[in-house]
Design a protein around this motif. Structure first.
Motif, mmCIF file in Angstrom:
data_model
loop_
_atom_site.group_PDB
_atom_site.id
_atom_site.type_symbol
_atom_site.label_atom_id
_atom_site.label_comp_id
_atom_site.label_asym_id
_atom_site.label_seq_id
_atom_site.Cartn_x
_atom_site.Cartn_y
_atom_site.Cartn_z
ATOM 1 N N SER A 1 68.817 43.376 -28.894
ATOM 2 C CA SER A 1 67.699 43.649 -27.990
ATOM 3 C C SER A 1 67.791 45.052 -27.391
ATOM 4 N N ASP A 2 68.991 45.425 -26.968
ATOM 5 C CA ASP A 2 69.177 46.766 -26.396
ATOM 6 C C ASP A 2 68.927 47.849 -27.449
ATOM 7 N N ALA A 3 69.386 47.596 -28.663
ATOM 8 C CA ALA A 3 69.183 48.576 -29.737
ATOM 9 C C ALA A 3 67.700 48.716 -30.066
ATOM 10 N N GLU A 4 66.985 47.606 -30.084
ATOM 11 C CA GLU A 4 65.543 47.649 -30.356
ATOM 12 C C GLU A 4 64.803 48.435 -29.275
ATOM 13 N N ALA A 5 65.237 48.279 -28.041
ATOM 14 C CA ALA A 5 64.618 49.036 -26.944
ATOM 15 C C ALA A 5 64.859 50.533 -27.121
ATOM 16 N N ALA A 6 66.045 50.891 -27.582
ATOM 17 C CA ALA A 6 66.348 52.304 -27.824
ATOM 18 C C ALA A 6 65.559 52.842 -29.013
ATOM 19 N N VAL A 7 65.356 52.004 -30.031
ATOM 20 C CA VAL A 7 64.536 52.404 -31.184
ATOM 21 C C VAL A 7 63.108 52.696 -30.726
ATOM 22 N N PRO B 1 70.786 58.399 -30.688
ATOM 23 C CA PRO B 1 72.203 58.309 -30.280
ATOM 24 C C PRO B 1 72.518 57.007 -29.547
ATOM 25 N N ASP B 2 71.584 56.553 -28.703
ATOM 26 C CA ASP B 2 71.814 55.290 -27.996
ATOM 27 C C ASP B 2 71.813 54.108 -28.962
ATOM 28 N N VAL B 3 70.918 54.155 -29.939
ATOM 29 C CA VAL B 3 70.897 53.080 -30.944
ATOM 30 C C VAL B 3 72.244 53.011 -31.645
ATOM 31 N N PRO C 1 80.973 42.201 -36.763
ATOM 32 C CA PRO C 1 80.977 43.175 -37.864
ATOM 33 C C PRO C 1 80.085 42.805 -39.043
ATOM 34 N N ASP C 2 79.679 41.557 -39.151
ATOM 35 C CA ASP C 2 78.848 41.134 -40.280
ATOM 36 C C ASP C 2 77.399 40.869 -39.880
ATOM 37 N N ASN C 3 77.015 41.290 -38.691
ATOM 38 C CA ASN C 3 75.650 41.039 -38.243
ATOM 39 C C ASN C 3 74.686 41.993 -38.959
ATOM 40 N N ALA C 4 73.815 41.437 -39.781
ATOM 41 C CA ALA C 4 72.934 42.255 -40.617
ATOM 42 C C ALA C 4 71.961 43.090 -39.787
ATOM 43 N N ASP C 5 71.468 42.527 -38.688
ATOM 44 C CA ASP C 5 70.528 43.275 -37.851
ATOM 45 C C ASP C 5 71.192 44.510 -37.245
#
Length: 266
Positions: free
Chosen positions: A49-55, A61-63, A75-79
């Motif tokens: 969710s945080d990464a999507e907000a940064a996208v 850089p935040d992503v 480590p195996d999370n595809a998203d």
């Protein structure tokens, strides 16, 4: 005298201790960042969710930071892998992008991930790999138009402009208001020598969204492509080559000679 020496010694010791004291908090932060002992501090969905907000605000850089932290625990999370690869591509680290997304595809193949990696291959000018990813994505879901755009750019890179134009028209048929697809169409038309058509496509892209997020650095905006059109586009004249023209005149002369000879025999 002894007192002065003692004061100087104390000052020297104080100066020696200051750098170590200043470095301690930084070292502690680095240790904490690398510490993955015990239960994860957050759910994977929180990092996503945080990464999507940064996208959404194009803070690449935040992503990268958020996904890297999340992947330390998952480590195996595809998203997370694919968003990390996406941020790498937007920042110009194309091989890292391809590597991260490849792991994501192995974990959970989806059309969006093939398109994501396909753009990385395009940036690396590996057009055959980009085309293969686009075809895989289309086979999984032909309605996901991004793969048609990747396919179009891959075919253009391979010099197959007619096929490229058909691919981008397929994308535009489903998403006629995509600034990116009109931009891609302009590039393909320019490569094929249709300079007026390219100008119209670039203008259309500009009208729809002049600031859309380009696939990767160096792709060049529609405005930049339009401004450079006079120097980058060579119009297709459709005129026969000198060799063909000479052959044509020779054939005509021979035909005329045959007609005259036939008339004289009569």
């Amino acid at each position: 005298m002894a007192r002065a020496l003692l004061v100087m010694l104390l000052l020297l010791l104080l100066l020696l201790c200051l750098p170590a004291a200043g470095a301690a908090p930084e070292a502690g932060l680095l240790s904490a960042a690398g510490d993955t002992q015990g239960p994860p501090p957050r759910e994977a969905t929180a990092y996503i969710s945080d990464a999507e907000a940064a996208v959404a605000i194009r803070n690449w850089p935040d992503v990268l930071t958020i996904t890297t932290r999340g992947l330390a625990w998952y480590p195996d999370n595809a998203d997370l892998l694919c968003m990390q690869g996406y941020s790498y591509r937007k920042m110009g680290h194309y091989q890292k992008s391809v590597d991260a997304i490849s792991k994501g595809i192995l974990a959970d193949p989806k059309p969006v991930r093939y398109a994501n990696r396909g753009y990385g291959y395009l940036a690396l000018k590996n057009y055959s790999a980009a085309l293969a990813d686009a075809e895989s994505g289309i086979a999984a879901d032909s309605g996901y138009t991004t793969n048609h755009g990747v396919k179009a750019l891959a075919l253009q890179g391979m010099g197959r402009n007619t096929e490229a134009l058909a691919a981008i028209d397929t994308a535009l048929l489903q998403s006629p208001d995509s600034a990116h697809y009109w931009h891609v169409k302009g590039r393909i038309l320019a490569a094929g020598g249709d300079c007026p058509g390219a100008a119209v496509a670039f203008e259309k892209s500009q009208t729809l969204d002049p600031d859309y997020s380009l696939p990767y650095p160096g792709f060049g905006s529609a405005r930049e492509n339009l401004d450079a059109l006079d120097t980058t586009c060579r119009p297709a004249t459709g005129l026969p080559s000198p060799t063909k023209s000479a052959l044509g005149w020779s054939a005509a002369a021979l035909s005329l000679g045959a007609v005259i000879a036939f008339g004289m025999r009569k």
